[in-house]
Design an enzyme around this catalytic site. Structure first.
Site, PDB file in Angstrom:
ATOM      1  N   CYS A 111      38.826   4.327  28.814  1.00 21.59           N
ATOM      2  CA  CYS A 111      40.260   4.051  28.757  1.00 21.59           C
ATOM      3  C   CYS A 111      40.541   2.576  29.023  1.00 21.59           C
ATOM      4  O   CYS A 111      41.519   2.021  28.525  1.00 21.59           O
ATOM      5  CB  CYS A 111      41.021   4.934  29.736  1.00 21.59           C
ATOM      6  N   HIS A 682      42.834   5.242  35.849  1.00 26.57           N
ATOM      7  CA  HIS A 682      43.075   5.463  34.425  1.00 26.57           C
ATOM      8  C   HIS A 682      43.922   4.318  33.881  1.00 26.57           C
ATOM      9  O   HIS A 682      44.860   3.856  34.538  1.00 26.57           O
ATOM     10  CB  HIS A 682      43.797   6.796  34.226  1.00 26.57           C
TER      11      HIS A 682
END
Length: 757
Positions: A111, A682
């Protein structure tokens, strides 16, 4: 498969001419949509990268098989097709969406890469550069600092697919492989930093697209008293003589760096290029610490407190803060780190709070304050107490008994005139009375003589542990499981030695007492009077007695003070404050001194950075991750940044052109977000589409429209700003643009509910 064609070419003919000849014979696509591959001796195919090489330089042989690859309608190459799209190719052919609104599949902790790519993909002038194939004429295959043009080509392929409008999402497997090949730190599928990947990518693209084919040596010159305008222009020209690419055109600016020697006052001024700004966040000087307070009153349960202390304070500051909550004098407190039922460290009042980590279990004990100024006239001593339980060994005759630590250790004040084993037993029984039942006289007196407390052992001479100071317990503190550095010895006590202490009583007790080492793992039956180490006392329980008289639930109980609900509020800061902090004068660290040419030695000079010239697209990296010798933390401070009209005119020291104020005003175009902490997290992206003007939220495969009010958050990590005059220029160059998509009301996940890799 198409019918093969045979072509005759000269060894001195460039590869791109071979490509054109092949296209004419095969009636193929224009040159910018094709590329050539050759089969090597091992049977695999290799790319003919540099079209300006001759056939001989490319090591082509007679009757060599050359394959021509053409791009599909969605700008994907057949050689990467198996891993290029995330869904059925037939379905993707039918899909037609907004160019640029395309997700990137998470390959496993990638990510961070997806976030950096989405931000860079939404820089309009850079994306247009690749979409219009202007990069093909500027690929630098021979740059030793570059990556043979492979990073630029892999990125170009990715951008073309994302902006074709034929994909909902794509799998950046080929790009990830290229990155790992040229940057080993990104090999595998570990979590990394989006800003670090972005830095590598910008540098790689620059070198792969550098228009300077042969870099000349350029000597760096100091200002030497010359005007800033002259020195800055010279520095920029020297930079461009070695570095000239679309990355320099788009992202590079110029610093003014001023160093001042603290001894001779020599001033050194240089101008240095930069690709992004890494700006610090204002750090709070306060720290919240959670501790447990253990009162001398045995009826009171330990209290959990949340204290606000100076971040660079001392242990004494921790005691002062607790005193405000408890009313107990700081002079009657001792601070200890408790780990695995033993004292890992007992702190001195002058030690720094930075040595205590947030995960440490800190206990602050109330001790007696009955002490005078002179060392030898103190009335009380403080004994560290461990709890141990006898456990049968795993053998058949059951002849050996082991000992296992349990519960929380104690620091107990004992009057100096009551230092006998029997008196200590009753003092400890009183201190444990909240969770230890006092037996009746019949229970206490029965038993065999072998269980009696023998007379041969007496309490050894005690080093000072008065409640007025907090100190380590001597050299034994640094045992196998106790990493304590530099323990200080206790001063010599003038009290009588071991042979003069009263003897232990002959009667049955709930538990026995034993002097032990600092880890509580071995007894100290013999004692050297010359040793100044503080003895530790162990309370040893028989299993049946512990089960009968010791209440484990009550022993582990504690209460929360009202202050536990207190949360140190972090006031938001403006982006402009971060930039001001970036341009503040600072003193160089000892690890990074400056060599003064006048003093002829390294100096801790003062340094100041100023902004001289800003780029078309300004990348601002918020330094949220703080690393020190004792701690690592992520700063979740809310940074308020403007979406439009970020004005840098007050920060740029270069004389400004009053007729062009837009040269200093910027609008936000993308944000890389980081949710979570240091070990896991994230990354996502907010980006403004260059064609529609609509903001979207990119979360790996998922893409959704958002409103501008949702962009500012504590997760913002890397900001992309575009200069307003550049935006107007690009709009003027665009022949037509689609009308903006209406603002959506959907919201991205909050940082509290964000999934992590």
């Amino acid at each position: 498969m198409d019918t093969p064609h045979t072509a005759q070419v000269s060894h001195t003919e460039p590869v791109d001419q071979t490509l054109q000849d092949t296209q004419e014979q095969c009636l193929g696509s224009p040159p910018e949509e094709t590329r050539l591959w050759v089969r090597n001796t091992e049977g695999s195919f290799e790319r003919l990268c540099n079209p300006r090489d001759t056939v001989r330089e490319a090591a082509q042989r007679t009757e060599q098989l050359v394959s021509m690859e053409t791009q599909s309608k969605d700008n994907a190459w057949p050689s990467t097709q198996p891993s290029a799209t995330s869904s059925n190719p037939g379905e993707e052919e039918k899909f037609q969406g907004q160019p640029g609104i395309c997700g990137l599949t998470n390959l496993g902790n990638t990510c961070f890469m997806n976030s950096a790519l989405q931000c860079l993909s939404n820089v309009p002038q850079l994306t247009e550069y690749f979409l219009k194939n202007r990069y093909l004429e500027e690929l630098n295959f021979g740059n030793p600092l570059g990556m043979k043009g492979e990073i630029a080509e892999a990125y170009a392929d990715l951008v073309k697919q994302a902006w074709s409008g034929h994909h909902r999402s794509i799998v950046p497997h080929v790009f990830k492989t290229k990155v790992g090949h040229f940057a080993s730190q990104f090999l595998g599928y570990q979590q990394h930093d989006s800003q670090e990947l972005l830095s590598f990518l910008l540098d790689g693209l620059h070198e792969d697209l550098n228009r300077v084919k042969k870099k000349e040596y350029v000597e760096l010159c100091d200002a030497a008293g010359r005007p800033d305008q002259e020195v800055a222009q010279e520095a920029w020209q020297n930079h461009k003589r070695r570095n000239d690419s679309v990355i320099v055109d788009t992202f590079h600016g110029l610093f003014k760096s001023t160093l001042v020697c603290p001894d001779c006052g020599n001033v050194s001024v240089t101008f240095d290029p930069f690709c992004y700004l890494s700006v610090p966040l204002p750090v709070s000087h306060k720290r919240v610490m959670e501790v447990f307070f253990v009162s001398m009153d045995p009826r009171r349960k330990p209290e959990q407190h949340r204290l606000v202390v100076p971040k660079k304070g001392k242990i004494s500051d921790l005691c002062l803060a607790l005193a405000k909550h408890t009313g107990v004098s700081p002079e009657r407190m001792m601070v200890a780190d408790v780990f695995s039922h033993r004292f890992y460290k007992i702190y001195q009042l002058e030690e720094s709070l930075s040595s205590i980590l947030d995960r440490d279990d800190i206990f602050i004990y109330e001790v007696s304050g009955r002490a005078s100024i002179t060392e030898n006239s103190r009335e009380d001593v403080v004994l560290p107490i461990y709890l141990r339980e006898r456990t049968p060994a795993r053998d058949y005759n059951n002849s050996y008994y082991g000992l296992m630590l349990f519960g929380h250790p104690l620091l107990v004040s004992v009057p100096r005139d009551r230092l006998s084993w029997d008196a200590l037993y009753h003092i400890l029984l009183y201190r444990l009375s909240r969770y230890v039942t006092r037996p009746s006289s019949d229970d206490e007196d029965d038993g065999d003589d072998k269980d009696d407390m023998e007379e041969k052992d007496s309490i050894p001479k005690l080093g000072h542990m008065a409640g007025t100071s907090s100190q380590d317990f001597g050299p034994e503190q640094a045992g196998p499981s106790c990493a304590v550095a530099g323990s200080s010895r206790a001063p010599v006590d003038s009290t009588p030695g071991p042979s003069h202490w009263p003897q232990r009583a002959r009667r049955k007790h709930l538990f026995t007492l034993q002097t032990v080492n600092s880890n509580g793992t071995s007894d100290r039956s013999t004692y050297n009077e010359d040793t100044q180490a503080q003895p530790y006392i162990a309370i040893d329980w028989e299993p049946e007695m512990k089960k009968r008289y010791y209440d484990e639930v009550e022993a582990e109980g504690y209460v929360k003070h009202d202050c536990v609900g207190y949360v140190l509020k972090k006031a938001p800061v403006r982006l402009q404050e971060c930039i001001e902090l970036f341009t503040t004068v600072e003193t160089l660290e000892k690890e990074n001194p400056w060599y003064c040419p006048t003093c002829k030695q390294h100096q801790l000079a003062t340094k100041k950075l100023d902004l001289w010239m800003l780029p078309e697209t300004l990348i601002i990296h918020l330094k949220r991750f703080s690393y020190t010798k004792f701690s690592r933390e992520k700063l979740d401070t809310l940074v308020e940044f403007p979406i439009r009209d970020l004005d840098f005119s007050e920060f740029v020291i270069k004389p400004q052109n009053e007729a062009a104020p837009e040269l200093y005003k910027y609008d936000l175009i993308a944000v890389s977000n980081h949710y979570g902490g240091l070990r896991d997290g994230h990354y996502t992206t907010f980006a403004c589409n260059k064609d529609s003007g609509q903001w979207h939220y990119f979360d790996d495969n998922s893409v959704s429209p958002v409103s501008e009010s949702q962009i500012e958050s504590k997760a913002a990590y890397v900001l992309f700003y575009q200069r307003q005059d550049v935006a107007r220029r690009l709009r003027a160059q665009s022949s037509a643009s689609d009308p903006p998509v209406p603002t959506a009301s959907g919201s991205p996940p909050s940082s509290d509910s964000m999934d992590v890799n």
